[in-house]
Every structure is written in C-alpha cells, then in structure tokens.
Design a protein around this motif. Structure first.
Motif, PDB file in Angstrom:
ATOM      1  N   GLN A   5       0.806  -1.219   0.000  1.00 31.51           N
ATOM      2  CA  GLN A   5       0.000   0.000   0.000  1.00 31.51           C
ATOM      3  C   GLN A   5       0.844   1.278   0.000  1.00 31.51           C
ATOM      4  O   GLN A   5       0.477   2.295   0.580  1.00 31.51           O
ATOM      5  N   ILE A   6       1.985   1.218  -0.657  1.00 30.54           N
ATOM      6  CA  ILE A   6       2.830   2.404  -0.836  1.00 30.54           C
ATOM      7  C   ILE A   6       2.532   2.978  -2.213  1.00 30.54           C
ATOM      8  O   ILE A   6       2.596   2.250  -3.217  1.00 30.54           O
ATOM      9  N   GLU A   7       2.202   4.239  -2.283  1.00 31.37           N
ATOM     10  CA  GLU A   7       1.704   4.820  -3.534  1.00 31.37           C
ATOM     11  C   GLU A   7       2.771   5.557  -4.340  1.00 31.37           C
ATOM     12  O   GLU A   7       2.674   5.632  -5.570  1.00 31.37           O
ATOM     13  N   HIS A   8       3.754   6.128  -3.668  1.00 25.68           N
ATOM     14  CA  HIS A   8       4.767   6.926  -4.370  1.00 25.68           C
ATOM     15  C   HIS A   8       6.153   6.604  -3.821  1.00 25.68           C
ATOM     16  O   HIS A   8       6.311   6.371  -2.626  1.00 25.68           O
ATOM     17  N   ILE A   9       7.137   6.610  -4.713  1.00 25.32           N
ATOM     18  CA  ILE A   9       8.531   6.488  -4.304  1.00 25.32           C
ATOM     19  C   ILE A   9       9.303   7.646  -4.915  1.00 25.32           C
ATOM     20  O   ILE A   9       9.312   7.837  -6.130  1.00 25.32           O
ATOM     21  N   SER A  10       9.927   8.422  -4.038  1.00 20.33           N
ATOM     22  CA  SER A  10      10.756   9.534  -4.488  1.00 20.33           C
ATOM     23  C   SER A  10      12.180   9.046  -4.684  1.00 20.33           C
ATOM     24  O   SER A  10      12.775   8.450  -3.782  1.00 20.33           O
TER      25      SER A  10
END
Length: 273
Positions: free
Chosen positions: A177-182
């Motif tokens: 449930q991780i939506e974004h990775i910078s």
C-alpha cells in the motif's frame, strides 16, 4: 514562518529555504516577500502506474533482463524486521563501500543507515551467491510513500544492480500500500532536458553547456539521466531567499552543506616557551 524569521533576525542570520515545493514556496513568497529560484526537480514514481512494459522502458527492461542472467537476488524489508546480525553487516558494507569519499545529498539524506531508531525505514539489498553486493535505504515519506535515502554498491557489482533494486522496491511497494517512491533530486533538470532540443534559445544552450561541464565533477547530468529512466513525475523544487543581492551567499551555503565545496581548515600550532 514568522518564528523562523524572527529567530534568524535575533542571531543576524541570513534566512533561506532550500528544496521547497512549489506550493510551500508560494506561501513563503507571499508571507515573507522573498524571491524564489527553481533549482531542480525531485523524481517521484507512481507505484500504481509503474511498469516495465512499453518502448519507453526498453532500456531499463534490457538492463534488468541482462543482470537477471547473473542470478542476482534481492530482499526488501523494514529495518524493524531485519535481524541484528544482518543490520550490522549491511551497515559495515555501506561504510566500507563509501570509503573516504565526501558524503553528498544533504537535502535528501537521513544521516544514518540501517539504525533500529528508524524501524519503518525500508532496506533493499542484492546478493550474488550469498554475498551482499549492493543496497538501498528508503525513509518513510508522508503516510503512503518512500524516499530514497542511500544508494551504495560494491565495486565488483554488475552495472544495473541499482535498477534491479529500485524495481524490486517498486514491487514491494505495490504489495504494501505504498503509492509513491521519491528517487533522487535532479539539479537543474529542465536545463538538461531542454538544452539539446531543437529551438532551444542561446541562453538555454549556454546554461546547458556550463552544466554539462560541471557534471564532469558533480555528476548532475548522469543523476538526471538515471532518474529519467523510471518515467517519474518531476516535482519542481525551489530555494527561497531574501533578494537577489543575497543569492551568492545562499548559493555558497548550499554548496557547502551538500559538500560540493569545502571550507579550508587551518591548524593553529601552539608555541611552547
């Protein structure tokens, strides 16, 4: 904001805000009457839409396929779920691979690695025949994101292992449930992107040539090219500062904290009479 500016005034400091988002920058400029300068972009990958399919991902896909033939494996875990022995080994390797090189990336760095005080940080590492050869650390970003903090690898690791670990982390993110990775911050990304395009103006072309030259020492262009492989959304970042007359001082301060320049240290010898 007012408290920060008041604190700076009491100590005769020159206040500036580094790495500011566009939304926050608009508020700073409105409330402080400072100036703003775009200094680059943060590469943010959307986990839900990321895929290795399609012609635009051909280079990454070929890299992953090539390195998979060497039978590298990857593991991704939160620090709180990594046993003590493995944490100590990862920390030791990260320091060993760094050597004596200057630590850069202040604006994106946590400042410590694989520390149990950061239980929600995520580590991805890659092994070949049971030997750890590369690793990444990600720190929590808001409630549903991760931000790349550290990227280290052994000199003997195959080229492409970083791409393999980033893709493995994106797969982990989809399941958790991780939506974004910078990813990394790309300095002056727009100049690199526009500088070679047909119709680029003389100032843009000049800036591009200057940055390409500086990239021989600071790896700005290679970092931008690496980030661009993953088709990120580019989020602009700004420095907010009190007037153009102070820009040089602010710029020098940023270069110092990022370790692009160092302040000479003078040793005073004590005389013994």
């Amino acid at each position: 904001m007012k408290e920060f500016l008041d604190e700076a005034q009491r100590h005769a400091w020159l206040p500036a805000i580094y790495g500011c988002s566009e939304e926050a920058g608009q508020i700073w400029v409105r409330e402080s009457n400072f100036d703003a300068l775009e200094i680059g972009d943060e590469a943010v990958v959307s986990v839900a839409t990321f895929t290795l399919d399609g012609p635009e991902m051909k280079n990454v896909r070929q890299t992953i396929n090539r390195i998979n033939r060497f039978e590298y494996t990857t593991t991704t875990q939160k620090i709180k779920n990594i046993d003590v022995e493995t944490r100590e080994k990862l920390s030791s390797l990260a320091q060993h691979w760094r050597g004596n090189a200057s630590e850069r990336g202040f604006s994106m760095a946590l400042g410590r690695f694989c520390d149990i005080r950061d239980p929600e940080c995520v580590i991805t590492w890659s092994e070949l025949n049971g030997e750890i050869l590369a690793l990444l650390q990600f720190v929590p970003w808001n409630e549903n994101g991760l931000s790349l903090d550290l990227m280290r690898r052994s000199p003997s690791a195959e080229t492409g292992v970083n791409e393999l670990m980033i893709c493995a982390t994106l797969e982990y993110a989809k399941k958790n449930q991780i939506e974004h990775i910078s990813l990394n911050f790309a300095s002056f990304r727009s100049v690199f992107e526009r500088g070679k395009k047909l119709g680029a103006g003389p100032i843009t072309r000049l800036n591009h040539r200057v940055l390409v030259f500086l990239s021989r020492f600071f790896q700005m262009e290679s970092l931008y090219r690496f980030n661009a492989k993953f088709r990120p959304v580019w989020e602009p970042r700004f420095v907010i500062f009190p007037g153009v007359s102070n820009l040089l001082r602010v710029g020098l301060a940023i270069l110092r904290i990022e370790s692009f320049i160092t302040t000479p240290k003078f040793r005073v010898k004590n005389k013994i009479s």
